[in-house]
Write an enzyme that holds these catalytic residues in place. Sequence first.
Site, short mmCIF file in Angstrom:
data_model
loop_
_atom_site.label_atom_id
_atom_site.label_comp_id
_atom_site.label_asym_id
_atom_site.label_seq_id
_atom_site.Cartn_x
_atom_site.Cartn_y
_atom_site.Cartn_z
N GLU A 1 0.25 -1.23 5.61
CA GLU A 1 1.30 -0.82 6.54
C GLU A 1 1.09 0.62 6.96
O GLU A 1 1.29 0.99 8.11
CB GLU A 1 2.68 -0.98 5.88
N ASP B 1 0.82 -1.22 0.00
CA ASP B 1 0.00 0.00 0.00
C ASP B 1 0.85 1.27 0.00
O ASP B 1 2.04 1.23 0.29
CB ASP B 1 -0.94 0.02 1.22
ZN LIG Z 1 6.90 2.11 3.89
#
Ligand SMILES: [Zn+2]
Length: 418
Positions: free
Chosen positions: A182, A89
């Site tokens: 993340e 992401d």
């Molecule tokens: Zn990163």
Amino acid sequence: MDIHTWYKDQVTERLLRYAAINTESKRGSDAVPSTPGQWDLLNMLLDELRDIGVKDVDLNENGYLIARVPASDPSCSSAPVTAFMAHVDTSEDVSGAGVRPRVIRGYDGGDIPLGDSLVLSPEQNPELNKYIGSDIITADGSTLLGADDKAGIAEIMTAVEYVLLHKPFPHGSFEIIFTPDEETGSGMDLFPRDALHAKSCYTLDGTGRGSLESECFNAVRIDVACIGVSYHLGSARGRMVNALTMAASLVSMLPQAESPEATDGRYGYYCPLKISGHVERTELQVYIRDFDVLDAERRIEAVTQMAKAVEAAFPGGKVQLEVSWQYRNMREYIDKEPQVLLLLEEAIKAVGLTPEHTIIRGGTDGARLSAVGIPTPNIFTGGYNYHSRYEWASVDAMADASRVVVELIRLWAQVAEA
Ligand SMILES: [Zn+2]
């Protein structure tokens, strides 16, 4: 074609292809992963790994892709299993929709116009001076680039392709992990720990060429509730205790010289982050950050004393604290397995760079993995200015990062399991 050119071509082609997919994640989304675009990249990586010849690939229902490469040779079958991890992401701080990456061939040392009248200048980005004459990748000024962390993905994929296709040396078993979300802080929430065989892991999610990170903050959140006593304001004299005033009083006791805006490097801090309430009850969130666990504990004790001082100054009022540890400095876990870091330093030297230890003034998915027994330092990717329209990546540094992964695979194969 010389081998460094091969690496550069591979990482460039991959970063351009991955960056074009919108994988912007979204805080507060109920979906897992938080946005559907992340599936597109995960599925692309799944197919690509199979094309390279990795047979054991699993993409689970929560968007975690785990691939396992078996040992190439019985002589390496007892080598400890290691792993390489990156996230699919991109941050929602800047749009990741319609990213149009561009390659600047043979950077001339001048300003790089990004479009939208933005300019990437070496004055503000002195790191650019290290890459004069080599290739640089940017977006077009309307989006981030997504080198965080697609450069890391490109480097891992290129390393795996190199090891499987060119067969430069016999290797032990190793794993490849691509995770969603993340950037929202949820990347490890549903991590399938039991699916991993690895005893160590490396995230490719750092920045400047040659750098490695094995330290992050210890992070504590204190939820403070100030309880007051409410009366009609017309008849409050001598009786009302205002929880808002109590909370403000506690905030004013936090040392301003130990705040995020007044510290850097190894200094920790207190930070009031959120306040809401009314006369009867006001809630306050205070973050504590420190590299040393004893310093963090000292700060918890200090806030506890401040709370008592507020109670004493507001008779009839109460202050309640709830202390939660959010994550720990991964250093304490990494130090238990010194080889993990030693081999990384050796791998960085093997590609001709000087290892440069930097510290993370924040958390990392590697810290969460380290805490569950898989020491996970972080490796540079060659990307800069993350979460920004000014994000850029050096193709040379990306090629080096990919070679560091290959070196780690080579070095771990030489270690016999204890
Ligand atoms: Zn990163």
